[in-house]
Each structure stands twice: as C-alpha cells, then as structure tokens.
Design an enzyme around this catalytic site. Structure first.
Site, short mmCIF file in Angstrom:
data_model
loop_
_atom_site.label_atom_id
_atom_site.label_comp_id
_atom_site.label_asym_id
_atom_site.label_seq_id
_atom_site.Cartn_x
_atom_site.Cartn_y
_atom_site.Cartn_z
N PHE A 16 0.83 -1.22 0.00
CA PHE A 16 0.00 0.00 0.00
C PHE A 16 0.86 1.27 0.00
O PHE A 16 0.79 2.10 -0.92
CB PHE A 16 -0.93 -0.06 1.22
N ILE A 59 12.68 -11.47 0.65
CA ILE A 59 13.91 -11.16 1.41
C ILE A 59 14.33 -12.30 2.33
O ILE A 59 15.45 -12.30 2.84
CB ILE A 59 13.87 -9.84 2.21
N TYR A 164 3.80 -7.86 17.27
CA TYR A 164 4.10 -6.94 16.15
C TYR A 164 4.75 -5.67 16.69
O TYR A 164 5.83 -5.26 16.24
CB TYR A 164 2.79 -6.63 15.42
N VAL A 229 -15.71 -4.40 16.34
CA VAL A 229 -15.05 -5.28 17.30
C VAL A 229 -15.19 -4.68 18.71
O VAL A 229 -14.83 -3.52 18.93
CB VAL A 229 -13.55 -5.46 16.92
N ASP A 315 -6.57 -4.43 22.22
CA ASP A 315 -6.55 -3.26 21.33
C ASP A 315 -5.88 -2.04 21.97
O ASP A 315 -5.78 -1.93 23.18
CB ASP A 315 -7.99 -2.91 20.94
P1 NAD Z 1 1.59 -3.72 3.01
O1 NAD Z 1 1.29 -5.06 3.58
O2 NAD Z 1 0.66 -3.19 1.99
O3 NAD Z 1 3.06 -3.70 2.41
C1 NAD Z 1 4.10 -4.56 2.82
C2 NAD Z 1 4.75 -5.12 1.57
O4 NAD Z 1 5.83 -5.98 1.97
C3 NAD Z 1 3.78 -6.00 0.76
O5 NAD Z 1 3.71 -5.57 -0.59
C4 NAD Z 1 4.38 -7.39 0.85
O6 NAD Z 1 4.17 -8.17 -0.34
C5 NAD Z 1 5.85 -7.08 1.08
N1 NAD Z 1 6.52 -8.22 1.68
C6 NAD Z 1 6.09 -8.95 2.75
N2 NAD Z 1 6.96 -9.94 2.98
C7 NAD Z 1 7.94 -9.83 2.07
C8 NAD Z 1 9.13 -10.57 1.82
N3 NAD Z 1 9.46 -11.64 2.57
N4 NAD Z 1 9.94 -10.20 0.79
C9 NAD Z 1 9.59 -9.14 0.00
N5 NAD Z 1 8.48 -8.40 0.20
C10 NAD Z 1 7.67 -8.74 1.22
O7 NAD Z 1 1.71 -2.70 4.24
P2 NAD Z 1 1.76 -1.12 4.23
O8 NAD Z 1 0.51 -0.62 4.83
O9 NAD Z 1 2.21 -0.62 2.92
O10 NAD Z 1 2.89 -0.87 5.34
C11 NAD Z 1 4.25 -0.70 4.99
C12 NAD Z 1 5.07 -0.58 6.27
O11 NAD Z 1 4.59 0.49 7.09
C13 NAD Z 1 5.07 -1.81 7.17
O12 NAD Z 1 6.34 -1.96 7.73
C14 NAD Z 1 4.04 -1.50 8.23
O13 NAD Z 1 4.30 -2.19 9.43
C15 NAD Z 1 4.25 -0.01 8.39
N6 NAD Z 1 3.03 0.66 8.85
C16 NAD Z 1 2.02 0.96 8.01
C17 NAD Z 1 0.91 1.63 8.48
C18 NAD Z 1 -0.22 2.07 7.61
O14 NAD Z 1 -0.94 2.96 8.02
N7 NAD Z 1 -0.39 1.54 6.41
C19 NAD Z 1 0.83 1.95 9.83
C20 NAD Z 1 1.85 1.59 10.67
C21 NAD Z 1 2.95 0.95 10.17
C1 UGA Z 2 -3.05 -1.46 12.14
C2 UGA Z 2 -1.84 -2.37 11.98
O1 UGA Z 2 -1.33 -2.80 13.18
C3 UGA Z 2 -0.73 -1.75 11.26
O2 UGA Z 2 -0.97 -1.72 9.89
C4 UGA Z 2 -0.40 -0.40 11.70
O3 UGA Z 2 0.59 -0.47 12.65
C5 UGA Z 2 -1.60 0.41 12.18
O4 UGA Z 2 -2.82 -0.17 11.78
C6 UGA Z 2 -1.69 1.74 11.47
O5 UGA Z 2 -2.30 1.75 10.38
O6 UGA Z 2 -1.24 2.72 11.99
P1 UGA Z 2 -5.10 -1.16 13.72
O7 UGA Z 2 -5.36 0.31 13.63
O8 UGA Z 2 -5.48 -1.81 14.99
O9 UGA Z 2 -3.56 -1.47 13.45
O10 UGA Z 2 -5.78 -1.93 12.49
P2 UGA Z 2 -7.23 -2.09 11.90
O11 UGA Z 2 -7.36 -3.50 11.46
O12 UGA Z 2 -7.46 -1.07 10.85
O13 UGA Z 2 -8.21 -1.88 13.14
C7 UGA Z 2 -8.60 -0.62 13.61
C8 UGA Z 2 -9.69 -0.81 14.65
O14 UGA Z 2 -10.88 -1.29 14.01
C9 UGA Z 2 -9.40 -1.81 15.75
O15 UGA Z 2 -10.00 -1.35 16.92
C10 UGA Z 2 -10.11 -3.07 15.30
O16 UGA Z 2 -10.47 -3.93 16.37
C11 UGA Z 2 -11.35 -2.48 14.65
N1 UGA Z 2 -12.01 -3.29 13.58
C12 UGA Z 2 -11.28 -3.86 12.59
C13 UGA Z 2 -13.40 -3.38 13.59
O17 UGA Z 2 -14.07 -2.88 14.50
N2 UGA Z 2 -14.00 -4.06 12.57
C14 UGA Z 2 -13.33 -4.63 11.57
O18 UGA Z 2 -13.97 -5.21 10.65
C15 UGA Z 2 -11.92 -4.53 11.57
#
Ligand code: NAD
Ligand code: UGA
Length: 358
Positions: A16, A59, A164, A229, A315
């Site tokens: 993403f 990786i 995590y 949830v 949570d």
């Molecule tokens: P995502 O799951 O969309 O992206 C992670 C990517 O890593 C995926 O495309 C997946 O295919 C790739 N990947 C997983 N295992 C792999 C491997 N062994 N080798 C090569 N590629 C691999 O997640 P995202 O939302 O894009 O998040 C990216 C980073 O940011 C993560 O480290 C996540 O923990 C962190 N993060 C994201 C959010 C958010 O709001 N989206 C919030 C907190 C932290």
């Molecule tokens: C997620 C992941 O841990 C990571 O991608 C990242 O660290 C973080 O989001 C982030 O984006 O900053 P969380 O926010 O808990 O954590 O993820 P969600 O699955 O989006 O859940 C958000 C809240 O919605 C939680 O309270 C969960 O219990 C609730 N939920 C989730 C529902 O009530 N209904 C659903 O169908 C799914």
C-alpha cells in the site's frame, strides 16, 4: 546517464505505502528506484518506467543478492512487514521473524556499507494510553504520543497481538544502538493509520482479514455486516496516503540532515474518530455520493474481539500522534480532513468495483 540521480532501494515497494511512494518518486526525474517485493499486482502502473528496476524477491531467500543491491544504492527504504492485526494473532512467529529478524539483516547490511536506512516502524510501538492502565476514560485524559518522550505501554504476553509492536520496537532500539555505537544513519517512521487507494483488498474478493476500512467497504459493496469489534469504542486518527507520501518524501530528501538518527510520527491528530463513528461516517458518505439502486444496505453489528480475531487480541484504545517534529523540522502539514480521507479512499474502491461488475 543516471549518475546524477539519487539511487533508492525500496523494500516492500509492492504494498500500500510502497506503490504510492514509488509512483510519487518516479514523477521526479532525480530518483532511480530499485523496487523489491513478492507481489507486483499493485505496482502495475509503474513497471514500465525507465527509472524503475523491479525485482520480484522474497527477502527471506538467502540466495538472493540483497547485499549487492544495498551496496549499489544510496538510501534503503524498508517497508517490509506483516502489517495486519489478524496475522499478529494467527501467525505471531512469522510476524516476529519477518518484522524483526529479516529486517535486522537489512539494517546490518546498511551499517556494513555505510548506507542511510529509512525504517518503517509503527504507531503501535506506543501501545496503549495511560488512561487505559488507570481504567479512566481516554477521551477525558488525552495522551498524545511523542517520539522522544512517551513511554510505551504494552499488554501481557498472553495477548500475543503485541508481538508486532514489540518486534518493531526492538528493531527501533537496535537501530538506535547501532546509531550511537557505530554511527548507523537511520530515520525511523511511525505511521499512524494511513488510508487511501490500494490499501488492502476486500474480503469478498480475496481471502484474508484486512484492516478496518476494507472490511467496512466490503459491507457497503457486498452487503456483509459491518462488524464493530467489541463495540468499536476505540479511536484512531487517519491520514490520507497523499499527505503521508508528502512527508515521507521530505524525510527521504532530508534537508540539512534534520532526519539523521531521528524518529518521526506521521499522523493527523485532527482526524481522530472512534471506529463506531467511522462506520457511520462511511455509510453516510457512501449513501450521499456513491449509492446505486441495487447496492446493499449492510447492518452494523457488534462482535467480540475473540470471535473476530481469535484468542490473544488486545486493542490500543486511543492513538493521538504528536506531529510537532514533522511540522517544525520538515514544515509538513496534512491537508485532508477525515471526510476527504474517507471520500477519496471510498471513491477508489467504488470505481474499481463498478468497473468490474457494471
Ligand atoms: P503492506 O502489507 O501493503 O506492504 C508490505 C509489503 O511488503 C507488501 O507488498 C508485501 O508483499 C511485502 N513483503 C512482505 N513480505 C515480504 C518478503 N518476505 N519479501 C519481499 N516483500 C515482502 O503494508 P503497508 O501498509 O504498505 O505498510 C508498509 C510498512 O509500514 C510496514 O512496515 C508496516 O508495518 C508499516 N506501517 C504501516 C501503516 C499504515 O498505516 N499503512 C501503519 C503503521 C505501520
Ligand atoms: C493497524 C496495523 O497494526 C498496522 O498496519 C499499523 O501499525 C496500524 O494499523 C496503522 O495503520 O497505523 P489497527 O489500527 O489496529 O492497526 O488496524 P485495523 O485493522 O485497521 O483496526 C482498527 C480498529 O478497528 C481496531 O480497533 C479493530 O479492532 C477495529 N475493527 C477492525 C473493527 O471494529 N471491525 C473490523 O472489521 C476490523
């Protein structure tokens, strides 16, 4: 000739954040991006770009020349992780191995070749609020999370959801230690709930358990119940992906080295909403802007966390980012309010859905 371009190795570029970042970097001729992922599906639009080299690579595969790639780039951006809460409950060991052990190897190679690393961590490292420990109302006792002063409060070991956050936190601590002892140049990013186009998949289209927006969107498009949830009483603050990418690019550019050995929250405190209110807002925005005659009208129901995730879930009650550092050091301000975050992300899912089924 590419010699004047900044060479960036983007690990997890197919996800993403990765696809949105790749697309934005490639708009600027000054970057040459080497993108690594096990998945190409979301990167399709960028694959032909002359400034992109894509390598489908896991990786964890020790035969692949990751060392060569790190040696040949200037900045390593590491996004690789398992980042969906359901995986923390169902596959905690895989989560630890990928999010800590494999990513540590990347950091150690950056140290070996003296490369700058930008490591994606998470807001989950802060854990829960003081109010939750004192059993007070988190709304009455706001507790903004600051990168350099906030304590980190996790639940007990039996609630293995925290693996995590702990894996990410331990990686941060090791990066910090490599920084002070051996001079590793790192920047850590803690994203606070980014959403936008290309976030996750819809559970009716692909099996699995994505993050909340995709679940609720699935309800609006396919009629599955919108499940809150434990009543959806916890809070999140959402940031639109374009705003987040703007900040990430400022961090990559690192004016006057302001990001060297620093941790940055990226988030939008003004966009805080309870999950229950997010469900209602999504329904309202869908009905006002996107609803067609045959669209379903999903029920909003409450389910227990054990029913939804299984045993071992706990949570975070409230996550308010303190973004003073990003604002003062990088002059970064997010532009999207919660309505526009929801509208834009919804538009992406609706357009994709209508293109497939209409
Ligand atoms: P995502 O799951 O969309 O992206 C992670 C990517 O890593 C995926 O495309 C997946 O295919 C790739 N990947 C997983 N295992 C792999 C491997 N062994 N080798 C090569 N590629 C691999 O997640 P995202 O939302 O894009 O998040 C990216 C980073 O940011 C993560 O480290 C996540 O923990 C962190 N993060 C994201 C959010 C958010 O709001 N989206 C919030 C907190 C932290
Ligand atoms: C997620 C992941 O841990 C990571 O991608 C990242 O660290 C973080 O989001 C982030 O984006 O900053 P969380 O926010 O808990 O954590 O993820 P969600 O699955 O989006 O859940 C958000 C809240 O919605 C939680 O309270 C969960 O219990 C609730 N939920 C989730 C529902 O009530 N209904 C659903 O169908 C799914």
């Amino acid at each position: 000739m590419n010699s004047d371009k900044t060479k960036i190795l983007l690990l997890g570029a197919g996800g993403f954040i990765g696809t949105n970042l790749t697309e934005q970097l490639l708009k600027n001729e000054k970057y040459k991006v080497t993108a690594i992922d096990i998945n190409t599906e979301k990167l399709e639009g960028s694959l032909q770009n002359k400034n992109l080299i894509f390598k489908e690579y896991d990786i964890r595969d020790s035969n692949y020349p990751i060392e060569e790639l790190i040696k040949n780039n200037e900045i390593v951006v590491d996004l690789i992780a398992m980042a969906n809460p359901s995986l923390y409950v169902s596959n905690p060991i895989d989560v630890f191995n990928l999010n800590f052990t494999e990513n540590l190897r990347i950091a150690e190679l950056c140290l070996k070749y003296n490369k700058r690393i930008i490591q994606f961590s998470t807001c989950e490292v802060y854990g829960k609020t003081v109010a939750s420990v004192l059993k007070e109302d988190p709304i009455k006792r706001p507790f903004p999370f600051n990168e350099d002063t906030s304590p980190m409060i996790m639940g007990p070991i039996k609630n293995h959801r925290w693996i995590y956050a702990c894996a990410k936190q331990l990686l941060e601590r090791v990066l910090h230690a490599y920084g002070i002892e051996k001079g590793l140049n790192y920047t850590i990013i803690r994203p606070f709930n980014f959403i936008g186009p290309r976030i996750d998949f819809l559970p009716s289209e692909k099996s699995g358990n994505p993050r909340v927006f995709s679940h609720f969107m699935n309800g609006l498009l396919y009629g599955t119940p919108i499940r809150l949830v434990d009543g959806g009483l916890n809070y999140r603050a959402y940031t639109y992906i374009d705003d987040a990418i703007d900040c990430i690019i400022r961090i990559i550019e690192n004016p006057d080295g302001v990001c060297d050995r620093e941790i940055f929250n990226i988030g939008t405190p003004e966009n805080e909403i309870s999950i229950k209110d997010l469900a209602t807002l999504m329904k309202e925005i869908f009905n006002q802007n996107f609803r067609q005659n045959l669209d379903p009208d999903p029920k909003i129901i409450s389910v227990s966390s054990e029913e939804f995730y299984g045993k071992g879930y706990e949570d975070c009650d409230r996550r308010i980012p303190d973004v003073t550092k990003a604002r003062t050091k990088l002059n970064w301000y997010s532009k999207h309010n919660i309505e526009s975050v929801v509208f834009n992300t919804m538009e992406y899912f609706v357009n994709k859905h209508r293109a497939k089924y209409n």
